[in-house]
Enzyme design. Structure first.
Site, PDB file in Angstrom:
ATOM      1  N   SER A 157       9.836  20.828   9.394  1.00  0.00           N
ATOM      2  CA  SER A 157       9.439  21.166   8.035  1.00  0.00           C
ATOM      3  C   SER A 157       9.413  22.667   7.820  1.00  0.00           C
ATOM      4  O   SER A 157       8.976  23.451   8.653  1.00  0.00           O
ATOM      5  CB  SER A 157       8.068  20.587   7.726  1.00  0.00           C
ATOM      6  N   HIS A 194      19.685  24.328   6.060  1.00  0.00           N
ATOM      7  CA  HIS A 194      18.241  24.483   6.207  1.00  0.00           C
ATOM      8  C   HIS A 194      17.939  25.402   7.377  1.00  0.00           C
ATOM      9  O   HIS A 194      18.488  25.223   8.461  1.00  0.00           O
ATOM     10  CB  HIS A 194      17.628  23.100   6.433  1.00  0.00           C
ATOM     11  N   LEU A 226      13.706  13.978  -3.399  1.00  0.00           N
ATOM     12  CA  LEU A 226      12.975  12.716  -3.500  1.00  0.00           C
ATOM     13  C   LEU A 226      12.652  12.446  -4.962  1.00  0.00           C
ATOM     14  O   LEU A 226      12.775  11.332  -5.467  1.00  0.00           O
ATOM     15  CB  LEU A 226      11.687  12.785  -2.672  1.00  0.00           C
ATOM     16  N   HIS A 245      21.979  20.271   5.743  1.00  0.00           N
ATOM     17  CA  HIS A 245      20.835  19.442   5.433  1.00  0.00           C
ATOM     18  C   HIS A 245      21.023  18.580   4.186  1.00  0.00           C
ATOM     19  O   HIS A 245      20.583  17.450   4.117  1.00  0.00           O
ATOM     20  CB  HIS A 245      19.651  20.381   5.229  1.00  0.00           C
ATOM     21  N   GLU A 294      21.345  11.536  -4.244  1.00  0.00           N
ATOM     22  CA  GLU A 294      22.108  12.621  -3.635  1.00  0.00           C
ATOM     23  C   GLU A 294      23.614  12.423  -3.836  1.00  0.00           C
ATOM     24  O   GLU A 294      24.394  13.374  -3.770  1.00  0.00           O
ATOM     25  CB  GLU A 294      21.778  12.718  -2.131  1.00  0.00           C
ATOM     26  N   ARG A 344      15.736  29.145   1.313  1.00  0.00           N
ATOM     27  CA  ARG A 344      16.441  28.574   2.458  1.00  0.00           C
ATOM     28  C   ARG A 344      17.773  29.247   2.743  1.00  0.00           C
ATOM     29  O   ARG A 344      18.093  29.546   3.894  1.00  0.00           O
ATOM     30  CB  ARG A 344      16.713  27.095   2.191  1.00  0.00           C
ATOM     31  N   LEU A 374      16.071   5.897  -1.867  1.00  0.00           N
ATOM     32  CA  LEU A 374      15.176   5.979  -3.024  1.00  0.00           C
ATOM     33  C   LEU A 374      15.934   5.698  -4.305  1.00  0.00           C
ATOM     34  O   LEU A 374      15.472   4.970  -5.172  1.00  0.00           O
ATOM     35  CB  LEU A 374      14.546   7.370  -3.078  1.00  0.00           C
ATOM     36  N   ALA A 375      17.125   6.270  -4.421  1.00  0.00           N
ATOM     37  CA  ALA A 375      17.862   6.125  -5.670  1.00  0.00           C
ATOM     38  C   ALA A 375      18.329   4.683  -5.878  1.00  0.00           C
ATOM     39  O   ALA A 375      18.153   4.115  -6.951  1.00  0.00           O
ATOM     40  CB  ALA A 375      19.053   7.077  -5.676  1.00  0.00           C
ATOM     41  N   GLY A 376      18.895   4.082  -4.823  1.00  0.00           N
ATOM     42  CA  GLY A 376      19.428   2.733  -4.966  1.00  0.00           C
ATOM     43  C   GLY A 376      18.347   1.670  -4.914  1.00  0.00           C
ATOM     44  O   GLY A 376      18.364   0.712  -5.701  1.00  0.00           O
TER      45      GLY A 376
HETATM   46  C1  LIG Z   1      15.599  15.400   7.512  1.00  0.00           C
HETATM   47  C2  LIG Z   1      15.538  15.432   6.026  1.00  0.00           C
HETATM   48  C3  LIG Z   1      14.381  15.838   5.387  1.00  0.00           C
HETATM   49  C4  LIG Z   1      14.305  15.869   3.994  1.00  0.00           C
HETATM   50  N1  LIG Z   1      13.134  16.255   3.414  1.00  0.00           N
HETATM   51  C5  LIG Z   1      13.046  16.238   2.058  1.00  0.00           C
HETATM   52  C6  LIG Z   1      11.812  16.546   1.412  1.00  0.00           C
HETATM   53  O1  LIG Z   1      10.820  16.849   2.056  1.00  0.00           O
HETATM   54  N2  LIG Z   1      11.762  16.479   0.077  1.00  0.00           N
HETATM   55  C7  LIG Z   1      12.836  16.124  -0.663  1.00  0.00           C
HETATM   56  O2  LIG Z   1      12.710  16.051  -1.860  1.00  0.00           O
HETATM   57  N3  LIG Z   1      14.006  15.818  -0.085  1.00  0.00           N
HETATM   58  C8  LIG Z   1      14.141  15.857   1.257  1.00  0.00           C
HETATM   59  N4  LIG Z   1      15.335  15.539   1.848  1.00  0.00           N
HETATM   60  C9  LIG Z   1      16.454  15.091   1.013  1.00  0.00           C
HETATM   61  C10 LIG Z   1      16.282  13.653   0.588  1.00  0.00           C
HETATM   62  O3  LIG Z   1      15.661  12.916   1.596  1.00  0.00           O
HETATM   63  C11 LIG Z   1      17.594  12.948   0.269  1.00  0.00           C
HETATM   64  O4  LIG Z   1      18.363  13.757  -0.500  1.00  0.00           O
HETATM   65  C12 LIG Z   1      17.349  11.675  -0.515  1.00  0.00           C
HETATM   66  O5  LIG Z   1      16.409  10.883   0.114  1.00  0.00           O
HETATM   67  C13 LIG Z   1      18.622  10.897  -0.724  1.00  0.00           C
HETATM   68  O6  LIG Z   1      18.321   9.631  -1.244  1.00  0.00           O
HETATM   69  P1  LIG Z   1      19.428   8.649  -1.737  1.00  0.00           P
HETATM   70  O7  LIG Z   1      18.742   7.441  -2.231  1.00  0.00           O
HETATM   71  O8  LIG Z   1      20.318   9.358  -2.682  1.00  0.00           O
HETATM   72  O9  LIG Z   1      20.329   8.322  -0.463  1.00  0.00           O
HETATM   73  P2  LIG Z   1      19.970   7.746   0.996  1.00  0.00           P
HETATM   74  O10 LIG Z   1      18.539   7.577   1.185  1.00  0.00           O
HETATM   75  O11 LIG Z   1      20.724   8.568   1.949  1.00  0.00           O
HETATM   76  O12 LIG Z   1      20.572   6.303   0.959  1.00  0.00           O
HETATM   77  C14 LIG Z   1      21.923   6.029   1.075  1.00  0.00           C
HETATM   78  C15 LIG Z   1      22.104   4.533   1.062  1.00  0.00           C
HETATM   79  O13 LIG Z   1      23.458   4.228   0.857  1.00  0.00           O
HETATM   80  C16 LIG Z   1      23.896   3.280   1.775  1.00  0.00           C
HETATM   81  N5  LIG Z   1      25.308   3.492   1.978  1.00  0.00           N
HETATM   82  C17 LIG Z   1      25.954   4.668   2.154  1.00  0.00           C
HETATM   83  N6  LIG Z   1      27.265   4.465   2.230  1.00  0.00           N
HETATM   84  C18 LIG Z   1      27.457   3.147   2.086  1.00  0.00           C
HETATM   85  C19 LIG Z   1      28.620   2.318   2.063  1.00  0.00           C
HETATM   86  N7  LIG Z   1      29.825   2.823   2.171  1.00  0.00           N
HETATM   87  N8  LIG Z   1      28.440   0.993   1.901  1.00  0.00           N
HETATM   88  C20 LIG Z   1      27.224   0.458   1.762  1.00  0.00           C
HETATM   89  N9  LIG Z   1      26.112   1.195   1.755  1.00  0.00           N
HETATM   90  C21 LIG Z   1      26.230   2.524   1.926  1.00  0.00           C
HETATM   91  C22 LIG Z   1      23.038   3.470   2.977  1.00  0.00           C
HETATM   92  O14 LIG Z   1      22.970   2.285   3.710  1.00  0.00           O
HETATM   93  C23 LIG Z   1      21.711   3.830   2.331  1.00  0.00           C
HETATM   94  O15 LIG Z   1      21.030   2.651   2.017  1.00  0.00           O
HETATM   95  C24 LIG Z   1      15.427  15.505   3.232  1.00  0.00           C
HETATM   96  C25 LIG Z   1      16.586  15.099   3.865  1.00  0.00           C
HETATM   97  C26 LIG Z   1      16.668  15.071   5.250  1.00  0.00           C
HETATM   98  C27 LIG Z   1      17.945  14.668   5.880  1.00  0.00           C
END
Ligand SMILES: Cc1cc2nc3c(=O)[nH]c(=O)nc-3n(C[C@H](O)[C@H](O)[C@H](O)COP(=O)(O)OP(=O)(O)OC[C@H]3O[C@@H](n4cnc5c(N)ncnc54)[C@H](O)[C@@H]3O)c2cc1C
Ligand code: SF4
Ligand code: FES
Lengths: 258, 234, 665
Positions: free
Chosen positions: C297, C279, C459, C419, C443, C344, C56-58
């Protein structure tokens, strides 16, 4: 090799025939391995992890296969298991558990086979053709910051539900793998239906379907013959109806001169 | 990875357009087959009714159309449909072949695509034979039956003579089985291609229509030859 | 050299400024946006940005910057950007829309998030998060994200994670998936438009810092093994969390710290590395073969009752045969006011306590049974099986698929699992790290959740950062560019590249005896045991020792087959585990230095008489930002040169919110 002493009577000894292929240009072959003492609580991929640890210990290169979330949602995993995409249950490969098999079974493991999904190594294939289909039109053009208030356009529940059901597709490619024509119509139908059911998706609806289908054909996927094998294999239960919607939308586009 | 999006996509050049061609031509065949079946069933009404009907087909629309005109229009349309249907089928078939050049060692999925294709070919071969038999050459097959002149004079005589032979009936029934399977899937498939099956209910209905059409055609076509074979029609 | 504190770290200067405008929080973001320099549309094409991560972030950032006209290069290690781990989020996303008219507001969301974070987050960033939250929902709906709706066709909300207002938007149990697909589609649209260049199956292995600025990355093409240099005017890390340092977690198999760690080694500070969220409702471990844990959940706690047998002898019995009088509904007993709905961290810790007492249930894993019951028998009696099925059907199915047990008949077994990692690279108000030109979002940064994250807010943070915050703040930085062109043979580039090549070569050359996974598992056990739900000084010191030993062994004895010039999944894993082996140590050091309990960090030495977490605001009201300690090269660890890290404190200032001790009794 395989020892027949089991740590638990429920555990299994299995024969695996697994596709090994060094790289895209290698011809590849099925190789036979034995694994023993496999717990029914393991997932299928954990069973392969166990095999890989054994291979590594023996100095044989581990088998390459894709997986990431191992929760059935990212769509990264996908193996043809004894002729069934994602195995005998209606789920993803990573969520398939060994209790679906019996002691003494022989299991054949192959990669998804479609020329639009070329093999990279062993069981790993390149599905970037799916991304290119989405690039062709699988989106709603809205720039960040220009969105109207979210509740400005109510969506009737029925349409919202169908859009949601279609949006459940995880892009795993099992539909292509199972299709006798290696067609990606279920994947594409799911996207066209998801966006086409929503008011936000209307402005680009007809152009979208034409470019997506053209890209699909260009990628070398086969044409659909409505066999329904895709829907049977789909871990998310995307129904064949979405292909009907896709067809209808294309027909409408054609009438409009698209 | 480079993207190769297409510059000017058109709906007409897609595989779905091919499927539409297949659906529309297929639908025309279904219509024809049903009419043909209706005609066949006239055998049950006796020689005069059947022969009159056959003659009528040829004089229909006279004098606006020449003798046999409607039949010819129909034949041309059928031929066009056949070309369209087969063209679409073979193009999709060859696409499917090149879309998966390496086959699976083990595969357990629906075989209906193969059925449609080989079944379609079987039906095509049968139709060729069928045309030679009843339309173009009209050979004397039942050597114990009426002679060539009698056959040419009365379609009824020709039909009855042919189906007094058990093996003729058998060929005919086999072809019917192939046609039935082809229709059961094809009629559903056409509806799916035309976009009439967008809900589970509609899909179930379309499957039902497919099976019903197939059943109707198989039964309807099977009655006359069987009646002849078992001596109910002489 | 300064003296080592606890023998493991030193302390440096405080962080003086987080660059937040000096106005009250309510007007701060407006002011920042106003003050940020603009970039002429014609110049944007000439400015390039590398974004690592398509979650989501990237993904959101890449799409937005692409739309704006910058030249974006986007990277992920999966085969498609749509598979980033954000896809796995189930529960929902918070936003201060107040559609339910239940008294929600930006301020309340802000307050809840700060309080939920146990007063260890930065007010200014959290306020902004709450402020832009409503825009996220508008944006996603416009993209076609199919949020749950009411019969009238308007968006539905639910209450989540113990808060008293209904502000959580959701899409059945697949909110993360739907939001990510929205961002992914926006991203692919830009790929088609030519503004974003996508590099899938590419892993960032090094950061390039030239002339004090982040100017690019070294990445490995995971398919061909090619080591590539990518240069740009700015670099954004959105590489997700590092929960996999524990081996078993709810994260994806590939989730890693490598991108962050490489940047940390190049000078980016690491904020609060020890803050980990565990969690409470995950499916327990079933055996040694376990490769990951599955979350269920939290909403299950709304209707399920958690218990363990009162007597140890009952632990092996069929739970249905244990009479009511012999069951210990421990959360309801200890926390009568909140019962099963305590936060939690508390629910997790109590489950561990019960198992440590020997009252856990399920199979023996190691010396313990690691599981407690989550029982729906009462709910089924009260609401009927149908209603329970409607609410939780898909979760029950998932449970049945994984465990082979039917949760409608026998109680589920649950156990806590790692988690989410609240820690991450330290960033200022602009989301810029201590390396100019290196921005960190989602994250991967440390910014918004303090010591504990509230449900449905990760999210929100990911999308807030990606769609709305970063595009505005990075603009101010890019306006100073384009920066002087860096040549591929500039010393800094060559150095980074060679480092990667050497490292790869060295890993393959070790040819030892143990597999990568065996090291990873062992590290995970150490972390879980000593840096998990409950931490003690003695335990942490021991863990640091153990990790150092393990790291040394890794570089001596790991066995990686295959070559560097094809797809080699063992090699990929090895690089990630090597970095985890360093991060693990830093986490323990951080946990060791923070001799208080707060949020997810529970130090046994700092608790109240009845066993509750005790914060020490007088000593620890700060963010711990760690600078990588360039140490002596250890001949036993040729791959790693880790010295004692340097602690920089960023004092936390609470102006809008009053500090309070958390209490759920
Ligand atoms: C099972 C589960 C349930 C969750 N439920 C919720 C919820 O209900 N509500 C909520 O708000 N949050 C929830 N979270 C937390 C939330 O989903 C995450 O914190 C959030 O989505 C992280 O997003 P992000 O974009 O930071 O990273 P990510 O979505 O983890 O993306 C990381 C990206 O970085 C890339 N990457 C990583 N390292 C490298 C590298 N060295 N080189 C190239 N690319 C790399 C990966 O390919 C990926 O594209 C949950 C998490 C989990 C695990
Ligand atoms: S339609 Fe189903 S089988 Fe096909 S990609 Fe989507 S989820 Fe996989
Ligand atoms: S690994 Fe993600 S769906 Fe199987």
């Amino acid at each position: 090799m395989a020892t027949s002493t089991k740590s638990d009577p429920k555990n299994m000894d299995l024969t695996l025939r697994i596709w090994r292929q060094d790289g895209p240009s290698d011809r590849g072959h099925l190789q036979t391995y034995e694994v023993s003492d496999i717990s029914p609580d393991m997932s299928f991929l954990e069973m392969l992890d166990v095999l890989n640890e054994q291979l590594n210990a023996k100095g044989e290169e581990p088998i390459a296969f894709d997986s990431d979330c191992r929760e059935g949602i990212c769509g990264m995993c996908g193996l043809m298991i004894s002729g069934h995409a994602h195995g005998p249950e209606k789920t993803t490969t990573c969520q398939l558990h060994m209790r679906s098999f019996k002691d003494g079974d022989t299991i054949t493991v192959e990669p998804w086979r479609a020329d639009a999904f070329p093999i990279i190594k062993d069981l790993v294939v390149d599905r970037s053709s799916f991304d290119r289909i989405i690039q062709a039109g699988g989106f709603i053009s809205v720039n960040t910051g220009s969105a109207p208030e979210a509740n400005a356009a109510p969506v009737p529940k029925q349409k919202a539900d169908r859009a949601f059901q279609s949006a459940e597709c995880i892009g795993c490619g099992a539909c292509v793998a199972a299709c006798p024509n290696a067609s990606a119509m279920l994947f594409m139908g799911a996207k066209v239906t998801h966006l086409g059911e929503l008011p936000q998706g209307q402005p680009e609806r007809w152009a979208r379907v034409v470019s997506m289908v053209s890209q699909h054909d260009h990628e070398g996927f086969g044409g659909c013959t409505n066999t329904g094998a895709c829907s049977v294999a789909c871990p998310k239960g995307i129904p064949q109806d979405v292909i009907s919607t896709l067809n209808k939308d294309l027909r409408t586009a054609m009438r409009q001169g698209g | 990875m480079a993207t190769t999006t297409l510059s000017a996509p058109t709906a007409r050049k897609t595989t779905i357009a091919l499927k539409l061609l297949m659906a529309v031509t297929g639908a025309f065949f279904v219509l024809y087959v049903l009419l043909h079946m209706y005609g066949n069933l006239k055998v049950l009404a006796g020689q005069e009714a059947f022969d009159t009907y056959a003659h009528h087909l040829r004089t229909f629309g006279e004098p606006m159309l020449p003798y046999g005109g409607l039949l010819w229009i129909f034949r041309i349309l059928l031929l066009g449909s056949l070309i369209g249907h087969a063209y679409a089928a073979f193009t999709l078939w060859s696409r499917a072949g090149s879309a998966r050049k390496t086959k699976y060692a083990v595969l357990k999925t629906a075989a209906s695509a193969q059925w449609m294709r080989w079944g379609g070919v079987a039906i095509l071969l049968f139709v060729v034979w069928h045309l030679i038999h009843f339309t173009i050459v009209k050979p004397v097959i039942n050597v114990d039956g009426p002679d060539a002149a009698a056959i040419k004079a009365s379609p009824y005589t020709m039909v009855v003579a042919s189906f007094q032979l058990w093996w003729m009936v058998l060929i005919y029934l086999l072809a019917l089985a192939a046609l039935g399977l082809h229709l059961a899937h094809g009629v559903f498939s056409a509806q799916q291609t035309l976009g009439f099956t967008q809900t589970p209910k509609a899909r179930a209905r379309a499957k039902g229509i497919g099976n019903l059409t197939a059943a109707l055609v198989v039964v309807g076509f099977a009655i006359p030859p069987l009646s002849i074979l078992f001596g109910l029609v002489k | 050299m300064t003296d080592l504190i606890h023998g493991v770290y030193t302390e440096g200067e405080k962080i003086a400024d987080t660059k937040a405008p000096k106005v009250p929080v309510a007007g701060m973001w407006e002011k920042r946006k106003m003050d940020a320099a603009l970039v002429n549309p014609a110049n944007r094409r000439k400015l390039s940005v590398i974004i690592v991560g398509t979650g989501l972030a990237g993904g959101a950032a890449a799409a937005t910057l692409g739309e704006a006209g910058y030249h974006v290069k986007s990277f992920c290690y999966q085969d498609s950007p749509r598979r980033a781990h954000s896809i796995a989020a189930q529960g929902g996303i918070n936003a201060a829309k107040n559609y339910k008219e239940d008294g929600d507001s930006v301020y309340r969301l802000f307050y809840d998030t700060v309080k939920g974070g146990d007063y260890r987050s930065r007010e200014t960033n959290v306020y902004r998060l709450a402020e832009v939250s409503a825009n996220i929902i508008d944006q996603c709906v416009a993209q076609g994200v199919p949020f749950a709706r009411e019969y009238g066709g308007l968006l539905d909300n639910r209450s989540f994670g113990g808060v008293q207002v209904s502000r959580t938007f959701y899409a059945r149990g697949q909110t993360g998936q739907q939001l990510l697909i929205g961002a992914y589609q926006a991203l692919e649209r830009q790929v088609a438009a030519g503004t974003v260049e996508m590099f899938t199956r590419h892993e960032m292995l090094e950061l390039i810092v030239e002339d004090g600025r982040a100017r690019g990355i070294i990445a490995r093409d995971l398919v061909t093994g090619e080591i590539q240099t990518h240069l740009a005017d700015a670099v954004v890390l959105a590489s997700g969390g590092y929960g996999n340092v524990f081996f078993l977690s709810t994260n994806a198999m590939g989730s890693n710290v490598t991108a962050n760690w490489r940047a940390h080694r190049k000078g980016a500070y690491f904020g609060n590395p020890c803050y980990t969220q565990i969690h409470p409702t995950c499916i327990p471990v079933s055996g040694d073969h376990q490769s990951k844990l599955t979350l269920m959940s939290e909403s299950l706690r709304n209707d399920g009752r958690i218990w363990v047998p009162k007597k140890r002898e009952d632990c092996e019995k069929d739970p249905r045969t244990i009479p009511e009088a012999d069951r210990d509904y421990y959360l309801e007993r200890i926390y009568p006011a909140f019962g099963n709905l305590v936060p939690r961290d508390i629910a997790s810790r109590q489950a561990k306590n019960m198992c440590d007492e020997g009252r856990g249930v399920g199979p023996m894993v190691g010396d313990f049974r690691r599981g407690v019951y989550l029982d729906f028998a009462d709910a089924i009696k009260r609401l009927g099986q149908k209603a329970v099925e409607e609410k939780y059907g898909n979760l029950f199915d998932m449970y049945a698929r994984i465990t082979g047990e039917n949760p409608y008949e026998t109680p589920m077994r649950i156990y806590p699992a790692v988690h989410y990692t609240m820690g991450g690279l330290w960033v200022d108000y602009d989301l810029q790290s201590t390396i100019p030109g290196l921005f960190v979002t989602g994250e991967a940064n440390f910014s918004d959740h303090g010591a504990n994250r509230l449900g449905a807010s990760a999210l929100m943070q990911g999308l807030a950062d990606g769609y709305f915050v970063l595009p505005n703040t990075i603009r101010d930085y890019l306006a100073k560019g384009p920066f002087p062109k860096v040549s591929e043979d500039a010393p800094a580039v060559v150095e980074a590249r060679t480092a990667v090549e050497e490292r790869t070569k060295r890993l393959l050359a070790i040819k030892g005896e143990r597999s990568v996974d065996s090291f990873h598992k062992e590290l995970g056990n150490i972390m879980w045991e000593y840096c998990g739900m409950e931490r003690t000084e003695a335990g942490l010191l021991k863990a640091i020792d153990l990790i150092r030993g393990l790291r040394a062994e890794f570089w001596r004895n790991v066995k990686i087959l295959g070559s560097a010039d094809t797809l080699n999944q063992s090699l990929e894993k090895a690089g990630r585990v090597a970095d985890f082996l360093e991060l693990g140590e830093l986490m323990c050091i951080d946990a060791l230095h923070r001799a208080e309990s707060c949020g997810g960090h529970f130090r046994a030495e700092s608790q109240t008489e009845d066993g509750e977490a005790l914060r020490h605001d007088d000593q620890f009201l700060y963010v711990a930002a760690w600078e990588f300690g360039d140490g002596e090269s250890d001949p036993n660890q040729p791959g790693s040169t880790m010295g004692a890290p340097v602690l920089h404190k960023e004092d936390l200032v609470y102006e809008a919110i009053e500090l309070k001790q958390r209490s759920y009794k």
